[in-house]
Design a protein around this motif. Structure first.
Motif, PDB file in Angstrom:
ATOM      1  N   ARG A  48      97.163  76.195  40.192  1.00  0.00           N
ATOM      2  CA  ARG A  48      95.833  75.561  41.709  1.00  0.00           C
ATOM      3  C   ARG A  48      95.123  75.766  41.223  1.00  0.00           C
ATOM      4  N   ARG A  49      93.615  77.269  40.450  1.00  0.00           N
ATOM      5  CA  ARG A  49      92.823  77.512  40.675  1.00  0.00           C
ATOM      6  C   ARG A  49      92.088  76.639  39.702  1.00  0.00           C
ATOM      7  N   TRP A  50      93.013  75.227  38.940  1.00  0.00           N
ATOM      8  CA  TRP A  50      91.778  74.295  38.601  1.00  0.00           C
ATOM      9  C   TRP A  50      91.019  73.712  39.750  1.00  0.00           C
ATOM     10  N   LEU A  51      91.464  73.561  40.743  1.00  0.00           N
ATOM     11  CA  LEU A  51      91.298  72.961  42.240  1.00  0.00           C
ATOM     12  C   LEU A  51      90.174  73.881  42.346  1.00  0.00           C
ATOM     13  N   ALA A  52      89.927  74.553  42.578  1.00  0.00           N
ATOM     14  CA  ALA A  52      88.554  75.701  42.992  1.00  0.00           C
ATOM     15  C   ALA A  52      87.271  75.618  41.901  1.00  0.00           C
ATOM     16  N   ASP A  53      88.009  75.201  41.341  1.00  0.00           N
ATOM     17  CA  ASP A  53      86.860  75.489  39.404  1.00  0.00           C
ATOM     18  C   ASP A  53      85.975  73.789  40.237  1.00  0.00           C
ATOM     19  N   LEU A  54      86.985  72.161  40.023  1.00  0.00           N
ATOM     20  CA  LEU A  54      86.871  71.302  40.636  1.00  0.00           C
ATOM     21  C   LEU A  54      85.963  71.170  41.813  1.00  0.00           C
ATOM     22  N   ALA A  55      85.627  71.911  42.455  1.00  0.00           N
ATOM     23  CA  ALA A  55      85.107  72.061  43.642  1.00  0.00           C
ATOM     24  C   ALA A  55      83.950  72.311  43.423  1.00  0.00           C
ATOM     25  N   PHE A  56      83.460  73.448  42.459  1.00  0.00           N
ATOM     26  CA  PHE A  56      82.562  74.065  42.127  1.00  0.00           C
ATOM     27  C   PHE A  56      81.688  73.798  41.252  1.00  0.00           C
ATOM     28  N   VAL A  57      82.148  72.949  41.183  1.00  0.00           N
ATOM     29  CA  VAL A  57      81.362  72.368  39.888  1.00  0.00           C
ATOM     30  C   VAL A  57      81.022  70.960  40.546  1.00  0.00           C
ATOM     31  N   ALA A  58      81.372  70.400  41.211  1.00  0.00           N
ATOM     32  CA  ALA A  58      81.646  69.066  42.220  1.00  0.00           C
ATOM     33  C   ALA A  58      80.132  69.269  43.274  1.00  0.00           C
ATOM     34  N   GLY A  59      80.186  70.893  43.708  1.00  0.00           N
ATOM     35  CA  GLY A  59      79.435  71.598  44.419  1.00  0.00           C
ATOM     36  C   GLY A  59      77.759  71.478  43.690  1.00  0.00           C
ATOM     37  N   LEU A  60      78.130  71.510  42.762  1.00  0.00           N
ATOM     38  CA  LEU A  60      76.607  71.391  41.496  1.00  0.00           C
ATOM     39  C   LEU A  60      76.234  70.088  41.524  1.00  0.00           C
ATOM     40  N   ILE A  61      76.919  69.213  41.473  1.00  0.00           N
ATOM     41  CA  ILE A  61      76.972  68.006  41.257  1.00  0.00           C
ATOM     42  C   ILE A  61      76.386  67.762  42.732  1.00  0.00           C
ATOM     43  N   LEU A  62      76.720  68.019  43.161  1.00  0.00           N
ATOM     44  CA  LEU A  62      76.165  67.017  44.945  1.00  0.00           C
ATOM     45  C   LEU A  62      75.342  67.810  45.492  1.00  0.00           C
ATOM     46  N   GLY A  63      74.511  68.669  45.274  1.00  0.00           N
ATOM     47  CA  GLY A  63      73.407  69.270  45.792  1.00  0.00           C
ATOM     48  C   GLY A  63      72.502  68.990  46.216  1.00  0.00           C
ATOM     49  N   PRO A  64      71.704  68.123  45.302  1.00  0.00           N
ATOM     50  CA  PRO A  64      71.086  67.162  45.414  1.00  0.00           C
ATOM     51  C   PRO A  64      70.980  66.445  46.244  1.00  0.00           C
ATOM     52  N   PRO A  65      72.087  65.590  46.231  1.00  0.00           N
ATOM     53  CA  PRO A  65      72.625  64.079  47.542  1.00  0.00           C
ATOM     54  C   PRO A  65      72.034  65.046  48.802  1.00  0.00           C
ATOM     55  N   VAL A  66      72.836  66.078  48.477  1.00  0.00           N
ATOM     56  CA  VAL A  66      73.021  66.869  50.319  1.00  0.00           C
ATOM     57  C   VAL A  66      71.616  67.419  50.144  1.00  0.00           C
ATOM     58  N   PHE A  67      70.755  68.340  49.619  1.00  0.00           N
ATOM     59  CA  PHE A  67      69.445  68.515  50.170  1.00  0.00           C
ATOM     60  C   PHE A  67      68.704  67.528  50.725  1.00  0.00           C
ATOM     61  N   ALA A  68      68.692  66.311  49.582  1.00  0.00           N
ATOM     62  CA  ALA A  68      68.584  65.130  50.307  1.00  0.00           C
ATOM     63  C   ALA A  68      68.498  63.745  51.591  1.00  0.00           C
ATOM     64  N   LEU A  70      69.656  66.167  54.369  1.00  0.00           N
ATOM     65  CA  LEU A  70      69.237  67.410  55.003  1.00  0.00           C
ATOM     66  C   LEU A  70      67.686  67.444  55.320  1.00  0.00           C
ATOM     67  N   SER A  71      66.838  66.857  53.999  1.00  0.00           N
ATOM     68  CA  SER A  71      65.524  66.690  53.906  1.00  0.00           C
ATOM     69  C   SER A  71      64.544  65.623  54.195  1.00  0.00           C
ATOM     70  N   GLY A  72      65.501  65.107  53.776  1.00  0.00           N
ATOM     71  CA  GLY A  72      65.145  62.953  54.220  1.00  0.00           C
ATOM     72  C   GLY A  72      64.078  62.817  52.442  1.00  0.00           C
ATOM     73  N   HIS A  73      64.289  63.806  51.329  1.00  0.00           N
ATOM     74  CA  HIS A  73      63.497  63.318  50.103  1.00  0.00           C
ATOM     75  C   HIS A  73      64.261  63.939  49.284  1.00  0.00           C
ATOM     76  N   TRP A  74      64.441  63.552  47.968  1.00  0.00           N
ATOM     77  CA  TRP A  74      64.764  64.316  46.755  1.00  0.00           C
ATOM     78  C   TRP A  74      64.367  65.086  46.518  1.00  0.00           C
ATOM     79  N   PRO A  75      64.461  65.975  45.249  1.00  0.00           N
ATOM     80  CA  PRO A  75      63.977  66.996  45.216  1.00  0.00           C
ATOM     81  C   PRO A  75      63.079  66.791  43.825  1.00  0.00           C
ATOM     82  N   GLU A  76      62.385  66.994  43.807  1.00  0.00           N
ATOM     83  CA  GLU A  76      61.004  67.085  42.947  1.00  0.00           C
ATOM     84  C   GLU A  76      61.315  67.253  41.491  1.00  0.00           C
ATOM     85  N   MET A  77      60.900  66.170  40.787  1.00  0.00           N
ATOM     86  CA  MET A  77      61.360  66.638  39.133  1.00  0.00           C
ATOM     87  C   MET A  77      60.397  66.138  38.393  1.00  0.00           C
TER      88      MET A  77
END
Length: 142
Positions: A48-68, A70-77
């Protein structure tokens, strides 16, 4: 607010997530290795270690939407490269991660923290290649 506090918070979160993945799952947080393992082992890994790997990668992908959210704007790029240039760079980075048996996150964040000689050489190679590439592109392209 500048970039100091958000940059510090980001670094702390990256370090914390790498430590948590190692302590809770026994895995080094090399993103290229995690993604390759997920893709190669989809549905075929009995543990079941692949679940933790999947959660880790999902956290990377979901970081910007969560930031947006919480902060009300997207990270500037700002990306000043063309799409073909970005595609070529992506392919070269992918090739380099396979050639170097890992990516900057695995070698630079986790490998250096463990004082891995292989990671020290890899990071020195990454940095030297990056500095050389920027110098050559600026001199040749202007």
């Amino acid at each position: 607010m500048g970039t100091n506090l958000p940059s510090l918070a980001g670094g702390v979160l990256i370090g914390l997530s790498a430590v948590m993945l190692l302590l809770l799952n026994g895995r080094i947080a090399g993103i290229s290795g995690l993604v390759a393992g997920l893709v190669a082992g989809l549905g075929r890994r009995p543990d079941r270690r692949w679940l933790a790997d999947l959660a880790f990668v999902a956290g990377l992908i979901l970081g910007p939407p969560v930031f947006a959210a919480l902060s009300g704007h997207w990270p500037e790029m700002r990306i000043a490269a063309s799409m073909p240039g970005l595609a070529l760079a992506g392919l070269l980075v992918g090739f380099g991660t396979r050639l170097g048996s890992g990516c900057t996150s695995g070698h630079g964040v986790c490998g250096l923290a463990r004082l891995s000689p292989r990671s020290i050489v890899a990071v020195l190679t990454f940095l030297t290649s990056g500095v050389t590439t920027v110098f050559l592109v600026r001199v040749l392209v202007g």
